[in-house]
Enzyme design. Structure first.
Site, PDB file in Angstrom:
ATOM      1  N   GLU A   2       0.845  -1.201   0.000  1.00 23.59           N
ATOM      2  CA  GLU A   2       0.000   0.000   0.000  1.00 23.59           C
ATOM      3  C   GLU A   2       0.877   1.246   0.000  1.00 23.59           C
ATOM      4  O   GLU A   2       0.567   2.250  -0.659  1.00 23.59           O
ATOM      5  CB  GLU A   2      -0.955   0.012   1.196  1.00 23.59           C
ATOM      6  CG  GLU A   2      -1.988  -1.093   1.173  1.00 23.59           C
ATOM      7  CD  GLU A   2      -2.818  -1.139  -0.100  1.00 23.59           C
ATOM      8  OE1 GLU A   2      -3.166  -0.074  -0.631  1.00 23.59           O
ATOM      9  OE2 GLU A   2      -3.105  -2.254  -0.577  1.00 23.59           O
ATOM     10  N   TRP A  45       1.667   1.846  -3.433  1.00 18.84           N
ATOM     11  CA  TRP A  45       0.671   2.624  -4.203  1.00 18.84           C
ATOM     12  C   TRP A  45       0.907   4.113  -4.000  1.00 18.84           C
ATOM     13  O   TRP A  45       0.731   4.923  -4.919  1.00 18.84           O
ATOM     14  CB  TRP A  45      -0.752   2.241  -3.794  1.00 18.84           C
ATOM     15  CG  TRP A  45      -1.234   0.996  -4.473  1.00 18.84           C
ATOM     16  CD1 TRP A  45      -1.235  -0.261  -3.950  1.00 18.84           C
ATOM     17  CD2 TRP A  45      -1.752   0.876  -5.814  1.00 18.84           C
ATOM     18  NE1 TRP A  45      -1.737  -1.147  -4.880  1.00 18.84           N
ATOM     19  CE2 TRP A  45      -2.061  -0.480  -6.028  1.00 18.84           C
ATOM     20  CE3 TRP A  45      -1.987   1.789  -6.840  1.00 18.84           C
ATOM     21  CZ2 TRP A  45      -2.595  -0.950  -7.230  1.00 18.84           C
ATOM     22  CZ3 TRP A  45      -2.519   1.324  -8.042  1.00 18.84           C
ATOM     23  CH2 TRP A  45      -2.812  -0.032  -8.230  1.00 18.84           C
ATOM     24  N   TRP A  72     -19.734  14.707 -20.057  1.00 15.35           N
ATOM     25  CA  TRP A  72     -20.314  15.031 -18.746  1.00 15.35           C
ATOM     26  C   TRP A  72     -21.508  15.967 -18.950  1.00 15.35           C
ATOM     27  O   TRP A  72     -21.377  16.982 -19.625  1.00 15.35           O
ATOM     28  CB  TRP A  72     -19.292  15.739 -17.851  1.00 15.35           C
ATOM     29  CG  TRP A  72     -18.104  14.905 -17.483  1.00 15.35           C
ATOM     30  CD1 TRP A  72     -16.832  15.056 -17.951  1.00 15.35           C
ATOM     31  CD2 TRP A  72     -18.071  13.797 -16.574  1.00 15.35           C
ATOM     32  NE1 TRP A  72     -16.004  14.103 -17.389  1.00 15.35           N
ATOM     33  CE2 TRP A  72     -16.739  13.308 -16.537  1.00 15.35           C
ATOM     34  CE3 TRP A  72     -19.027  13.158 -15.783  1.00 15.35           C
ATOM     35  CZ2 TRP A  72     -16.344  12.231 -15.755  1.00 15.35           C
ATOM     36  CZ3 TRP A  72     -18.622  12.084 -14.999  1.00 15.35           C
ATOM     37  CH2 TRP A  72     -17.302  11.627 -14.991  1.00 15.35           C
ATOM     38  N   ASN A 125     -10.811   3.467   2.906  1.00 12.18           N
ATOM     39  CA  ASN A 125     -10.479   3.341   1.484  1.00 12.18           C
ATOM     40  C   ASN A 125     -11.583   2.668   0.661  1.00 12.18           C
ATOM     41  O   ASN A 125     -11.927   3.128  -0.429  1.00 12.18           O
ATOM     42  CB  ASN A 125      -9.176   2.549   1.327  1.00 12.18           C
ATOM     43  CG  ASN A 125      -8.786   2.415  -0.121  1.00 12.18           C
ATOM     44  OD1 ASN A 125      -8.590   3.415  -0.809  1.00 12.18           O
ATOM     45  ND2 ASN A 125      -8.700   1.190  -0.617  1.00 12.18           N
ATOM     46  N   TRP A 140     -15.274  13.704 -12.191  1.00 18.07           N
ATOM     47  CA  TRP A 140     -14.407  13.306 -11.072  1.00 18.07           C
ATOM     48  C   TRP A 140     -13.709  14.504 -10.439  1.00 18.07           C
ATOM     49  O   TRP A 140     -13.372  14.491  -9.256  1.00 18.07           O
ATOM     50  CB  TRP A 140     -13.388  12.249 -11.502  1.00 18.07           C
ATOM     51  CG  TRP A 140     -12.392  12.641 -12.570  1.00 18.07           C
ATOM     52  CD1 TRP A 140     -12.498  12.394 -13.908  1.00 18.07           C
ATOM     53  CD2 TRP A 140     -11.142  13.331 -12.393  1.00 18.07           C
ATOM     54  NE1 TRP A 140     -11.398  12.892 -14.572  1.00 18.07           N
ATOM     55  CE2 TRP A 140     -10.542  13.467 -13.672  1.00 18.07           C
ATOM     56  CE3 TRP A 140     -10.459  13.841 -11.295  1.00 18.07           C
ATOM     57  CZ2 TRP A 140      -9.308  14.099 -13.877  1.00 18.07           C
ATOM     58  CZ3 TRP A 140      -9.235  14.473 -11.496  1.00 18.07           C
ATOM     59  CH2 TRP A 140      -8.676  14.602 -12.775  1.00 18.07           C
ATOM     60  N   TRP A 180      -8.788   9.254  -7.634  1.00 20.10           N
ATOM     61  CA  TRP A 180     -10.019   9.656  -8.340  1.00 20.10           C
ATOM     62  C   TRP A 180      -9.962   9.187  -9.788  1.00 20.10           C
ATOM     63  O   TRP A 180     -10.922   8.648 -10.330  1.00 20.10           O
ATOM     64  CB  TRP A 180     -10.242  11.172  -8.254  1.00 20.10           C
ATOM     65  CG  TRP A 180     -11.004  11.500  -6.997  1.00 20.10           C
ATOM     66  CD1 TRP A 180     -10.488  11.864  -5.793  1.00 20.10           C
ATOM     67  CD2 TRP A 180     -12.432  11.415  -6.820  1.00 20.10           C
ATOM     68  NE1 TRP A 180     -11.498  12.008  -4.871  1.00 20.10           N
ATOM     69  CE2 TRP A 180     -12.693  11.760  -5.471  1.00 20.10           C
ATOM     70  CE3 TRP A 180     -13.499  11.105  -7.655  1.00 20.10           C
ATOM     71  CZ2 TRP A 180     -13.991  11.780  -4.955  1.00 20.10           C
ATOM     72  CZ3 TRP A 180     -14.788  11.131  -7.143  1.00 20.10           C
ATOM     73  CH2 TRP A 180     -15.026  11.460  -5.805  1.00 20.10           C
TER      74      TRP A 180
END
Ligand code: FAD
Length: 450
Positions: A269, A272, A300, A336, A354, A377
């Site tokens: 993690e 990441w 959008w 998360n 987003w 995101w």
């Protein structure tokens, strides 16, 4: 000799390479923090981050003063304030730990060049990432765009360096250097004071971060692999805001965790986090532009302000989404798994861009991080590096059944969804099936993009 140590996202004394180098020079040391609200490209901090920064600076200031050199607070752009401080104090060196955002790098590079032109030693150090972004490359020399080979390449590198010891004492300058009063920066909310939940939930600062790490490793690491997706389990480290402000370094975490059994998932993690920063380094517009440009074709619809407000305030009528958004508002954090669910819901059920969600998280998260927020995101949107495919639409009802089967998380944050509650739950603001179909139809445009 006098060295200015310009502190930024590294609000710690232990394992702080710039501070260590300044002390090891044998010079007087002036630690400085600048509040830069003027330089182009510097993203203003969100409200929750401002609150955290205040606490963290207060803590660091007290510790530095104890060690012998009080923290100097100044407001303004580094390009002006640092040379002013050099002139004012007669400093012959300025040191800092590197930042990796585009605007920040431009500022730091220009400052380094101008200081050197004036004959001042200017040095930057590696502190907030385990691997420098330009060192991890594919066989053909390009940056990685997929996590698994990226992390494999990182793990094949020599192990990250050991953490540096905290200096036992820091010699301050002979004459006191003027500093702003922290309160005058007004980082904390006053009217209204909405930070009560943050105060209840967090103790910012280096000591608290170190304690959190040990408590997590001793008590929760064993349950991490199985429990990390269960929001009510409370088995993740909650180190993200401490890492964001550099109250703890990834090196400290790495070396404390690596010898414990079962730490591989947890350390991946951290991987990441590295990956998000490396992606941002190579694509500085990550918070505003689609990493995969074919997503620019996504149609959008005009922004539905009411739907956005319902999402922000946890009034969508979907318990898992509302619980997450209320947890965020109250504590400045969100689990998360729930972040993925609420992000998918905003984009793929409410059809809201987003960037609106990223901005709201930026303002409300205590761990709002330039790289990790935008990266994640875009990961959920499908437009990012190694992203989830767009058509993976999280169903908040099924996700609740799977990850909150007893409803412990939901009823904690939205008690009106408890079966014996007298308050009727909100009506769903959107139909999951219909909105999902509309989103997938909109996505067809991306698929057809050249
Ligand atoms: P742990 O599970 O204990 O993980 C340890 C550390 O690894 C974390 O503290 C964090 O530094 C890092 N990490 C874990 N997961 C990720 C991830 N997916 N991406 C990058 N780093 C990760 N994380 C942030 O730090 N700041 C953000 O602004 C942020 N925004 C996010 C937005 C969305 C839409 C999503 C889906 C995720 C976001 N994350 C962000 C990632 C993740 O949710 C948090 O890092 C994690 O929940 C923090 O809790 P923890 O410290 O208990 O994590």
């Amino acid at each position: 000799m006098t060295t200015i140590v310009w502190l930024r996202d590294d609000l710690r004394i232990a394992d702080n390479p710039a501070l260590r180098a300044a002390v090891d020079r044998g010079s007087d040391v002036i630690p400085v923090y600048l509040l830069d609200e003027v330089s182009p490209g510097i993203r203003p901090l969100g409200g929750a981050s401002r609150w955290w920064l205040h606490q963290s600076l207060a803590d660091l200031g007290a510790r530095l003063a104890d060690l012998g050199s009080p923290l100097v607070l100044r407001r303004g752009a580094a390009a002006t304030v640092i040379p002013e401080l050099v002139a004012e104090t007669g400093a012959d060196a300025v040191m800092w730990n590197r930042r990796y955002g585009g605007a920040e790098r431009e500022i730091d590079t220009a400052l380094k060049a101008s200081l050197r032109e004036e004959g001042v030693v200017a040095e930057s150090h590696a502190a907030s990432l385990l691997f420098e972004p330009w060192t991890i490359r594919t066989g053909s020399g390009t940056p990685y765009s997929v996590f698994t080979p990226f992390w494999r390449a990182c793990r094949a590198e020599p192990a990250p360096r050991e953490p540096l010891a905290a200096p036992r004492e820091i010699t301050g300058p002979a004459a006191r250097v003027a500093s702003d009063d922290l309160d005058s920066w007004e980082l904390e909310p006053t009217r209204p004071d909405w930070a009560g939940g943050l105060r209840e939930s967090w103790t910012p600062g280096e000591e608290s971060a170190a304690g959190r790490l040990l408590a997590f490793l001793d008590d929760d690491l064993g349950d991490y692999d199985d429990g990390r997706d269960t929001p009510s389990a409370d088995v993740t480290s909650r180190l993200s805001p401490h890492l964001r402000f550099g109250e703890i370094s990834p090196h400290q975490i790495w070396h404390e965790a690596i010898h414990r059994s079962g730490s591989a998932k947890f350390l991946s993690e951290l991987g990441w986090r590295e990956f998000a920063w490396h992606v941002l380094f190579h694509f500085p517009d990550l918070a505003t532009k689609n990493w995969r440009s074919e997503f620019d074709a996504f149609p959008w619809p005009p922004l539905d302000d009411d739907a956005l407000a319902a999402w922000q305030q946890g009034r969508t009528g979907y318990p898992m989404v509302d619980a997450g958004m209320r947890e965020l508002w109250h504590t400045g954090i969100m689990h998360n798994r729930v972040r993925m669910i609420v992000a998918s819901f905003l984009m793929k059920n409410l059809l809201i861009d987003w960037r609106e969600g990223e901005q709201w998280f930026w303002d409300t998260l205590v761990d709002a991080d330039t790289a990790a927020n935008a990266f994640n995101w875009q990961w959920v949107a499908g437009s990012g590096a190694d992203a989830a495919p767009y058509f993976r639409v999280f169903n908040p009802e099924l996700q609740a059944k799977k990850f909150d089967p007893q409803g412990a998380y939901i009823t904690h944050w939205v008690p009106e969804y408890a079966s014996d509650s007298l308050t009727p739950p909100a009506e769903p603001i959107v139909d999951l099936g219909e909105s999902r179909r509309a989103a997938l139809a909109a996505y067809d445009r991306v698929k057809r993009a050249p």
